[in-house]
Scaffold this active site. Sequence first.
Site, PDB file in Angstrom:
ATOM      1  N   TYR A   1     -11.756  14.686 -15.233  1.00 37.54           N
ATOM      2  CA  TYR A   1     -10.614  14.063 -14.556  1.00 37.54           C
ATOM      3  C   TYR A   1     -10.337  14.927 -13.332  1.00 37.54           C
ATOM      4  CZ  TYR A   1      -6.189  11.406 -14.339  1.00 37.54           C
ATOM      5  OH  TYR A   1      -5.155  10.562 -13.992  1.00 37.54           O
TER       6      TYR A   1
ATOM      7  N   TYR B   1      -0.743  11.379 -17.310  1.00 41.57           N
ATOM      8  CA  TYR B   1      -1.851  11.640 -18.229  1.00 41.57           C
ATOM      9  C   TYR B   1      -1.896  13.122 -18.594  1.00 41.57           C
ATOM     10  CZ  TYR B   1      -6.613  11.509 -20.087  1.00 41.57           C
ATOM     11  OH  TYR B   1      -7.715  11.628 -20.898  1.00 41.57           O
TER      12      TYR B   1
ATOM     13  N   ASP C   1       0.865  -1.171   0.000  1.00 39.90           N
ATOM     14  CA  ASP C   1       0.000   0.000   0.000  1.00 39.90           C
ATOM     15  C   ASP C   1       0.897   1.215   0.000  1.00 39.90           C
ATOM     16  OD1 ASP C   1      -1.727   2.144   0.348  1.00 39.90           O
ATOM     17  OD2 ASP C   1      -3.250   0.817   1.185  1.00 39.90           O
TER      18      ASP C   1
HETATM   19  P1  NAI Z   1      -5.040  -0.221 -13.120  1.00 44.19           P
HETATM   20  O1  NAI Z   1      -6.318  -0.337 -12.367  1.00 44.19           O
HETATM   21  O2  NAI Z   1      -4.575  -1.402 -13.888  1.00 44.19           O
HETATM   22  O3  NAI Z   1      -3.840   0.232 -12.177  1.00 44.19           O
HETATM   23  C1  NAI Z   1      -3.955   1.002 -11.027  1.00 44.19           C
HETATM   24  C2  NAI Z   1      -3.412   0.163  -9.895  1.00 44.19           C
HETATM   25  O4  NAI Z   1      -3.162   0.964  -8.748  1.00 44.19           O
HETATM   26  C3  NAI Z   1      -4.376  -0.930  -9.440  1.00 44.19           C
HETATM   27  O5  NAI Z   1      -3.734  -2.186  -9.541  1.00 44.19           O
HETATM   28  C4  NAI Z   1      -4.647  -0.585  -7.986  1.00 44.19           C
HETATM   29  O6  NAI Z   1      -4.825  -1.725  -7.196  1.00 44.19           O
HETATM   30  C5  NAI Z   1      -3.368   0.146  -7.635  1.00 44.19           C
HETATM   31  N1  NAI Z   1      -3.422   0.994  -6.435  1.00 44.19           N
HETATM   32  C6  NAI Z   1      -4.334   1.953  -6.121  1.00 44.19           C
HETATM   33  N2  NAI Z   1      -4.029   2.506  -4.928  1.00 44.19           N
HETATM   34  C7  NAI Z   1      -2.883   1.897  -4.493  1.00 44.19           C
HETATM   35  C8  NAI Z   1      -2.079   2.023  -3.334  1.00 44.19           C
HETATM   36  N3  NAI Z   1      -2.388   2.905  -2.356  1.00 44.19           N
HETATM   37  N4  NAI Z   1      -0.983   1.240  -3.204  1.00 44.19           N
HETATM   38  C9  NAI Z   1      -0.669   0.339  -4.168  1.00 44.19           C
HETATM   39  N5  NAI Z   1      -1.390   0.176  -5.297  1.00 44.19           N
HETATM   40  C10 NAI Z   1      -2.498   0.951  -5.450  1.00 44.19           C
HETATM   41  O7  NAI Z   1      -5.248   1.045 -14.078  1.00 44.19           O
HETATM   42  P2  NAI Z   1      -4.309   1.806 -15.118  1.00 44.19           P
HETATM   43  O8  NAI Z   1      -5.225   2.735 -15.831  1.00 44.19           O
HETATM   44  O9  NAI Z   1      -3.510   0.861 -15.904  1.00 44.19           O
HETATM   45  O10 NAI Z   1      -3.364   2.691 -14.201  1.00 44.19           O
HETATM   46  C11 NAI Z   1      -1.953   2.584 -14.155  1.00 44.19           C
HETATM   47  C12 NAI Z   1      -1.346   3.982 -14.294  1.00 44.19           C
HETATM   48  O11 NAI Z   1      -1.602   4.460 -15.611  1.00 44.19           O
HETATM   49  C13 NAI Z   1      -1.912   5.021 -13.340  1.00 44.19           C
HETATM   50  O12 NAI Z   1      -0.885   5.875 -12.895  1.00 44.19           O
HETATM   51  C14 NAI Z   1      -2.852   5.794 -14.242  1.00 44.19           C
HETATM   52  O13 NAI Z   1      -3.109   7.110 -13.770  1.00 44.19           O
HETATM   53  C15 NAI Z   1      -2.047   5.788 -15.513  1.00 44.19           C
HETATM   54  N6  NAI Z   1      -2.766   6.170 -16.736  1.00 44.19           N
HETATM   55  C16 NAI Z   1      -3.893   5.519 -17.116  1.00 44.19           C
HETATM   56  C17 NAI Z   1      -4.587   5.893 -18.249  1.00 44.19           C
HETATM   57  C18 NAI Z   1      -5.820   5.161 -18.685  1.00 44.19           C
HETATM   58  O14 NAI Z   1      -6.553   5.654 -19.537  1.00 44.19           O
HETATM   59  N7  NAI Z   1      -6.103   3.984 -18.141  1.00 44.19           N
HETATM   60  C19 NAI Z   1      -4.123   7.015 -19.089  1.00 44.19           C
HETATM   61  C20 NAI Z   1      -2.891   7.608 -18.633  1.00 44.19           C
HETATM   62  C21 NAI Z   1      -2.263   7.208 -17.483  1.00 44.19           C
END
Ligand code: NAI
EC number: 1.3.1.9
Length: 286
Positions: free
Chosen positions: A182, A172, A73
């Site tokens: 957002y 992003y 976490d």
């Molecule tokens: P995702 O849901 O696969 O990844 C986010 C992860 O963060 C999840 O596995 C969640 O369990 C974890 N998480 C949340 N709070 C946490 C904490 N306190 N400690 C540890 N883990 C924690 O979603 P995604 O979209 O692949 O996100 C990955 C990155 O990509 C993020 O930084 C997101 O902002 C970024 N991103 C995503 C875009 C999109 O359209 N999906 C676009 C641009 C950037």
Amino acid sequence: RGKRAFIAGVADDNGYGWAIAKALAASGAEILVGTWVPALNIFETSLRRGKFDESRKLPDGSLMEIVKVYPLDAVYDSPEDVPEDVKTNKRYAGSSNWTVKEAAELVKKEYGSIDILVHSLANGPEVTKPLLETSRSGYLAAISASSYSFVSLLKHFLPIMNPGGASISLTYIASERTIPGYGGGMSSAKAALESDTKVLAFEAGRKGKIRVNTISAGPLGSRAAKAIGFIEKMIEYSYVNAPLQKELLADEVGNTAAFLVSPLASAITGSTVYVDNGLNTMGLAV
Ligand code: NAI
């Protein structure tokens, strides 16, 4: 010796973290992941039961091996920071050593060192609220989980990163252009992350010969993105307006991450690299 990567923020096979893990595995790296404590059980169970086997397939036909899943976490640096209600929460009580400092210590004890650190996580409890309606605590929570979490991870893992290593985070475009919807301070959190990328590139470069870059990714229908509520619209908007009118694949972000942490990118640090079919370059929607 092959490289070893620690990827924070993998809890299913839909997000950017998973795609980055695959691209690094395909390039021969050993994969360790950090999974958010409340999501740990279901992720490990699904992994064990073969639910992800189809998406574990690498280009050579073999399956990506995740050698270890660490509970994490990233909003807590060390045990003293964990409030009583979290400590005793039954989703947390079943795991241990999941603060950032403890996770780094455990990786050190079990593997000695890493070469690659990936931050692929974000959380903004008030993301669906406009900034003008965001509470102070919601704003600070977004910054804590989405920006400081990277500072903390790099700070604690840097001592066990081999010189020449590299780190990557995901950002992003909402950091620099207004993306209505957002909210909750998430746009602010991404602006902080991008600015920190430059400062940390300097500090980690001088201190440990470590490169620090961030990928500004286009929209992907991940679990986190679906929680924001308008991801399908963003994907459609991108498809219509970007220079490259094609679906953006998570693997394209994964491949860029693999390049950025490889020796091919040995002079690139402190950069925000766009992987968005070029959408960021447009000044007028057509
Ligand atoms: P995702 O849901 O696969 O990844 C986010 C992860 O963060 C999840 O596995 C969640 O369990 C974890 N998480 C949340 N709070 C946490 C904490 N306190 N400690 C540890 N883990 C924690 O979603 P995604 O979209 O692949 O996100 C990955 C990155 O990509 C993020 O930084 C997101 O902002 C970024 N991103 C995503 C875009 C999109 O359209 N999906 C676009 C641009 C950037």
